[in-house]
Write a protein that holds these residues in place. Structure first.
Motif, PDB file in Angstrom:
ATOM      1  N   VAL A   1      15.277  32.212  13.964  1.00  0.00           N
ATOM      2  CA  VAL A   1      14.115  31.967  13.054  1.00  0.00           C
ATOM      3  C   VAL A   1      14.531  31.595  11.635  1.00  0.00           C
ATOM      4  CG1 VAL A   1      12.004  33.147  11.859  1.00  0.00           C
ATOM      5  CG2 VAL A   1      12.868  33.717  14.263  1.00  0.00           C
ATOM      6  N   ASP A   2      15.419  31.716  11.051  1.00  0.00           N
ATOM      7  CA  ASP A   2      15.841  31.135   9.843  1.00  0.00           C
ATOM      8  C   ASP A   2      16.363  29.899   9.765  1.00  0.00           C
ATOM      9  OD1 ASP A   2      14.671  33.524   8.418  1.00  0.00           O
ATOM     10  OD2 ASP A   2      16.957  34.253   7.844  1.00  0.00           O
ATOM     11  N   ALA A   3      16.904  29.503  10.830  1.00  0.00           N
ATOM     12  CA  ALA A   3      17.327  28.110  10.784  1.00  0.00           C
ATOM     13  C   ALA A   3      16.361  27.213  11.153  1.00  0.00           C
ATOM     14  CB  ALA A   3      18.505  28.011  12.040  1.00  0.00           C
ATOM     15  N   VAL A   4      15.419  27.726  12.027  1.00  0.00           N
ATOM     16  CA  VAL A   4      14.123  26.820  12.477  1.00  0.00           C
ATOM     17  C   VAL A   4      13.381  26.748  11.195  1.00  0.00           C
ATOM     18  CG1 VAL A   4      12.258  26.611  14.005  1.00  0.00           C
ATOM     19  CG2 VAL A   4      14.383  27.080  15.092  1.00  0.00           C
ATOM     20  N   SER A   5      12.923  27.720  10.541  1.00  0.00           N
ATOM     21  CA  SER A   5      11.945  27.777   9.596  1.00  0.00           C
ATOM     22  C   SER A   5      12.621  27.014   8.124  1.00  0.00           C
ATOM     23  CB  SER A   5      11.588  29.073   9.174  1.00  0.00           C
ATOM     24  OG  SER A   5      12.590  29.813   8.505  1.00  0.00           O
ATOM     25  N   GLY A   6      13.708  26.869   7.882  1.00  0.00           N
ATOM     26  CA  GLY A   6      14.341  26.352   6.800  1.00  0.00           C
ATOM     27  C   GLY A   6      14.505  27.187   5.714  1.00  0.00           C
ATOM     28  N   ALA A   7      14.344  28.714   6.174  1.00  0.00           N
ATOM     29  CA  ALA A   7      14.332  29.629   5.205  1.00  0.00           C
ATOM     30  C   ALA A   7      15.693  29.682   4.179  1.00  0.00           C
ATOM     31  CB  ALA A   7      14.124  31.129   5.612  1.00  0.00           C
ATOM     32  N   THR A   8      16.783  29.182   4.838  1.00  0.00           N
ATOM     33  CA  THR A   8      18.183  29.618   4.228  1.00  0.00           C
ATOM     34  C   THR A   8      18.322  28.054   3.340  1.00  0.00           C
ATOM     35  OG1 THR A   8      19.108  28.145   6.027  1.00  0.00           O
ATOM     36  CG2 THR A   8      19.013  30.583   6.292  1.00  0.00           C
ATOM     37  N   LEU A   9      17.235  27.267   3.231  1.00  0.00           N
ATOM     38  CA  LEU A   9      17.512  26.195   2.367  1.00  0.00           C
ATOM     39  C   LEU A   9      16.737  26.117   1.120  1.00  0.00           C
ATOM     40  CD1 LEU A   9      16.913  23.498   5.080  1.00  0.00           C
ATOM     41  CD2 LEU A   9      19.174  24.150   4.324  1.00  0.00           C
ATOM     42  N   ASP A  10      17.447  25.431  -0.102  1.00  0.00           N
ATOM     43  CA  ASP A  10      16.907  25.167  -1.458  1.00  0.00           C
ATOM     44  C   ASP A  10      16.832  23.768  -1.394  1.00  0.00           C
ATOM     45  OD1 ASP A  10      16.148  27.721  -2.215  1.00  0.00           O
ATOM     46  OD2 ASP A  10      18.192  28.063  -3.028  1.00  0.00           O
ATOM     47  N   HIS A  11      15.946  23.238  -2.286  1.00  0.00           N
ATOM     48  CA  HIS A  11      15.968  21.820  -2.750  1.00  0.00           C
ATOM     49  C   HIS A  11      16.922  21.312  -3.932  1.00  0.00           C
ATOM     50  CE1 HIS A  11      12.106  22.119  -0.246  1.00  0.00           C
ATOM     51  NE2 HIS A  11      12.475  20.928  -0.100  1.00  0.00           N
TER      52      HIS A  11
END
Length: 151
Positions: free
Chosen positions: A107-117
């Motif tokens: 879920v985190d990988a698909v949603s992008g929740a592990t990323l920052d700009h």
């Protein structure tokens, strides 16, 4: 009555395990702060946002985009805003491994929740003249650090 209570607790616990820790804690979008000199410069993005600086836009964590700052009589500047796995995102992923299991990781990988700009904030310092100057994300980050009141 007890059976109903156990059912509710089970549903709540299951829903927590099925959601990624980062998605729950950090969300799937992030505010990008944009500073610009001169203050009346127009900011546009490839993510369909526009504003007059300084401003803040909210963008999906997994979306990379380009920001453009322009003002009459000044050189236009362009910055590519990239995504990177952040320390907080990595901590959420570790929490998934310990508590949420493989579903939370997905879920985190698909949603992008592990990323920052990166960079965030983005700082433009337009120079008088004509033309366009493209800054690298690293250059934009250095300008942001040099302009921050804490440095």
């Amino acid at each position: 009555m007890k059976l109903k209570t156990y059912f509710v607790v089970g549903v709540v616990a299951s829903s927590l395990f099925l959601q990624g820790c980062g998605t729950v804690v950090r969300g799937t979008s992030e505010d990008i702060k944009i500073n610009v000199e001169p203050k009346h410069a127009k900011i546009t993005s490839t993510s369909a946002h526009s504003c007059v600086g300084p401003c803040v836009i909210n963008v999906s964590r997994k979306k990379e985009f380009t920001l453009t700052a322009s003002a009459p009589g000044y050189q236009t500047q362009v910055v590519d805003v990239e995504t990177r796995v952040s320390g907080k995102g990595a901590a959420g992923m570790a929490g998934n491994i310990l508590v949420g299991g493989i579903v939370g990781v997905g879920v985190d990988a698909v949603s992008g929740a592990t990323l920052d700009h990166y960079p965030n904030p983005v700082t433009f310092n337009l120079k008088r003249g004509k033309g366009t100057r493209k800054l690298t994300p690293a250059e934009a980050a250095m300008i942001s650090k040099a302009k921050s009141p804490t440095s």
